[in-house]
Design a protein around this motif. Structure first.
Motif, PDB file in Angstrom:
ATOM      1  N   ARG A  49       0.798  -1.226   0.015  1.00 11.73           N
ATOM      2  CA  ARG A  49       0.134  -0.051  -0.086  1.00 11.73           C
ATOM      3  C   ARG A  49       0.973   1.304  -0.079  1.00 11.73           C
ATOM      4  O   ARG A  49       1.935   1.209   0.908  1.00 11.73           O
ATOM      5  CB  ARG A  49      -0.939   0.182   1.009  1.00 11.73           C
ATOM      6  CG  ARG A  49      -1.957  -0.950   1.204  1.00 11.73           C
ATOM      7  CD  ARG A  49      -3.108  -0.503   0.059  1.00 11.73           C
ATOM      8  NE  ARG A  49      -3.764   0.885   0.509  1.00 11.73           N
ATOM      9  CZ  ARG A  49      -4.823   0.828   0.890  1.00 11.73           C
ATOM     10  NH1 ARG A  49      -5.625  -0.211   1.537  1.00 11.73           N
ATOM     11  NH2 ARG A  49      -5.199   2.199   1.103  1.00 11.73           N
ATOM     12  N   ASP A  51      -0.389   4.051   0.485  1.00 14.09           N
ATOM     13  CA  ASP A  51      -1.130   5.043   1.536  1.00 14.09           C
ATOM     14  C   ASP A  51      -1.784   4.350   2.724  1.00 14.09           C
ATOM     15  O   ASP A  51      -3.056   3.937   2.816  1.00 14.09           O
ATOM     16  CB  ASP A  51      -2.393   6.057   0.852  1.00 14.09           C
ATOM     17  CG  ASP A  51      -3.117   4.855   0.018  1.00 14.09           C
ATOM     18  OD1 ASP A  51      -2.928   3.853  -0.099  1.00 14.09           O
ATOM     19  OD2 ASP A  51      -4.299   5.258  -0.579  1.00 14.09           O
ATOM     20  N   PRO A  53      -3.279   2.803   5.778  1.00 16.74           N
ATOM     21  CA  PRO A  53      -4.510   3.300   6.541  1.00 16.74           C
ATOM     22  C   PRO A  53      -3.777   3.672   7.848  1.00 16.74           C
ATOM     23  O   PRO A  53      -3.132   2.944   8.449  1.00 16.74           O
ATOM     24  CB  PRO A  53      -5.382   2.326   6.561  1.00 16.74           C
ATOM     25  CG  PRO A  53      -5.429   1.632   5.629  1.00 16.74           C
ATOM     26  CD  PRO A  53      -3.823   1.327   5.268  1.00 16.74           C
ATOM     27  N   ASP A  67      -6.982   5.125  -3.522  1.00 15.63           N
ATOM     28  CA  ASP A  67      -6.117   4.230  -2.627  1.00 15.63           C
ATOM     29  C   ASP A  67      -5.221   3.754  -3.671  1.00 15.63           C
ATOM     30  O   ASP A  67      -5.607   3.127  -4.791  1.00 15.63           O
ATOM     31  CB  ASP A  67      -6.948   3.146  -1.780  1.00 15.63           C
ATOM     32  CG  ASP A  67      -7.895   3.815  -0.591  1.00 15.63           C
ATOM     33  OD1 ASP A  67      -7.414   5.105  -0.470  1.00 15.63           O
ATOM     34  OD2 ASP A  67      -8.602   3.137  -0.142  1.00 15.63           O
ATOM     35  N   ALA A 158     -11.957   5.502  -4.219  1.00 10.31           N
ATOM     36  CA  ALA A 158     -12.895   5.460  -3.001  1.00 10.31           C
ATOM     37  C   ALA A 158     -13.831   6.678  -2.982  1.00 10.31           C
ATOM     38  O   ALA A 158     -13.089   7.733  -2.239  1.00 10.31           O
ATOM     39  CB  ALA A 158     -12.133   5.058  -1.665  1.00 10.31           C
ATOM     40  N   ASP A 160     -16.129   7.973  -1.221  1.00 14.85           N
ATOM     41  CA  ASP A 160     -16.503   8.440   0.093  1.00 14.85           C
ATOM     42  C   ASP A 160     -15.906   7.772   1.213  1.00 14.85           C
ATOM     43  O   ASP A 160     -15.754   6.386   0.866  1.00 14.85           O
ATOM     44  CB  ASP A 160     -17.820   9.062   0.377  1.00 14.85           C
ATOM     45  CG  ASP A 160     -18.835   7.836   0.076  1.00 14.85           C
ATOM     46  OD1 ASP A 160     -18.583   6.678   0.677  1.00 14.85           O
ATOM     47  OD2 ASP A 160     -19.838   8.193  -0.603  1.00 14.85           O
ATOM     48  N   GLY A 161     -15.926   7.738   2.333  1.00 10.80           N
ATOM     49  CA  GLY A 161     -15.546   6.804   3.506  1.00 10.80           C
ATOM     50  C   GLY A 161     -16.144   5.523   3.646  1.00 10.80           C
ATOM     51  O   GLY A 161     -15.483   4.680   4.054  1.00 10.80           O
ATOM     52  N   TRP A 163     -16.963   3.675   1.170  1.00 15.18           N
ATOM     53  CA  TRP A 163     -16.159   2.988   0.195  1.00 15.18           C
ATOM     54  C   TRP A 163     -15.007   2.314   0.620  1.00 15.18           C
ATOM     55  O   TRP A 163     -14.231   1.046   0.153  1.00 15.18           O
ATOM     56  CB  TRP A 163     -16.156   3.409  -1.018  1.00 15.18           C
ATOM     57  CG  TRP A 163     -17.420   3.517  -2.082  1.00 15.18           C
ATOM     58  CD1 TRP A 163     -18.330   4.393  -1.875  1.00 15.18           C
ATOM     59  CD2 TRP A 163     -17.812   2.370  -2.803  1.00 15.18           C
ATOM     60  NE1 TRP A 163     -19.202   4.261  -2.887  1.00 15.18           N
ATOM     61  CE2 TRP A 163     -18.962   2.983  -3.606  1.00 15.18           C
ATOM     62  CE3 TRP A 163     -17.115   1.140  -3.405  1.00 15.18           C
ATOM     63  CZ2 TRP A 163     -19.748   2.160  -4.390  1.00 15.18           C
ATOM     64  CZ3 TRP A 163     -17.985   0.556  -4.264  1.00 15.18           C
ATOM     65  CH2 TRP A 163     -19.330   1.010  -4.785  1.00 15.18           C
ATOM     66  N   GLU A 164     -14.301   3.059   1.521  1.00 14.23           N
ATOM     67  CA  GLU A 164     -12.852   2.721   2.015  1.00 14.23           C
ATOM     68  C   GLU A 164     -12.691   1.247   2.504  1.00 14.23           C
ATOM     69  O   GLU A 164     -11.533   0.733   2.038  1.00 14.23           O
ATOM     70  CB  GLU A 164     -12.515   3.941   3.181  1.00 14.23           C
ATOM     71  CG  GLU A 164     -11.153   3.703   3.553  1.00 14.23           C
ATOM     72  CD  GLU A 164     -10.135   4.204   2.494  1.00 14.23           C
ATOM     73  OE1 GLU A 164      -9.119   3.402   2.106  1.00 14.23           O
ATOM     74  OE2 GLU A 164     -10.320   5.140   1.519  1.00 14.23           O
ATOM     75  N   SER A 168     -10.040  -0.897   0.214  1.00 14.30           N
ATOM     76  CA  SER A 168      -8.761  -1.359   1.151  1.00 14.30           C
ATOM     77  C   SER A 168      -8.598  -2.939   0.837  1.00 14.30           C
ATOM     78  O   SER A 168      -7.512  -3.339   0.462  1.00 14.30           O
ATOM     79  CB  SER A 168      -9.057  -1.132   2.470  1.00 14.30           C
ATOM     80  OG  SER A 168      -8.521   0.360   2.529  1.00 14.30           O
TER      81      SER A 168
END
Length: 179
Positions: A49, A51, A53, A67, A158, A160-161, A163-164, A168
């Motif tokens: 990754r 980015d 989390p 992401d 993603a 909005d949040g 979909w995170e 991921s």
């Protein structure tokens, strides 16, 4: 005439200072290229990754709505296949050589059904694949790249949040394998 000469001298001195500053900064920036950063965090053929989390991005300029994960590979060891199951709203892939030059890019609109499954090979490896295509590569998109080592970067949207977690998990489940 004196003013013109004065302006030229000041311009040359300013340009000299800028060039010296750039030369002094080159070593610090050359050690922090994408290849070096990825090699510090994971070996070849490991999706990493960019980015993570809860942590700062490994590589700068990450779009907050995307992401991203990357995988280093060496075509001297054979072709590389990147594939994953599941769906996300949008994904894109870029293949870079070791120096960061973008060799090839495409997105989910370029594949059958939006499935992420592609193979990167040298021209010689591509000829061998055409002569005897493995069954697992039937639905793959083929990228011919005349490079030795490279990086594959997969980006997923993603919006909005909510979909995170799904995005991921999708990135975490991607496979980058040599064949």
């Amino acid at each position: 005439m004196a003013r013109l000469l004065h302006a030229l001298v000041l311009g040359l001195v300013g340009a000299g200072i800028v060039h010296i500053a750039v030369l002094l900064l080159v070593p610090s920036y050359s050690q922090r290229d994408a290849w070096s950063v990825l090699s510090e965090h994971a070996g070849s053929y490991v999706m990493t990754r960019l980015d993570p989390p809860g942590a700062p991005p490994l590589i700068g300029s990450i779009d907050p709505l995307f992401d991203a994960a990357a995988c280093r590979f060496d075509l001297g060891e054979g072709v590389v296949r990147v594939h994953g199951d599941g769906e996300v709203p949008y994904w894109s892939i870029s293949v870079y050589d070791r120096t960061g030059l973008n060799i090839y890019s495409f997105n989910d609109g370029s594949t059958a059904g939006g499935a992420l499954d592609f193979v990167v090979a040298t021209p010689v490896q591509m000829i061998a694949l055409r002569n005897a295509l493995p069954a697992e590569f039937d639905g793959s998109v083929f990228v011919e790249a005349d490079i030795g080592e490279g990086i594959v970067v997969v980006r997923a949207f993603a919006p909005d949040g909510s979909w995170e977690p799904g995005v991921s998990a999708w990135l975490q489940d991607l496979a980058c394998t040599p064949h």
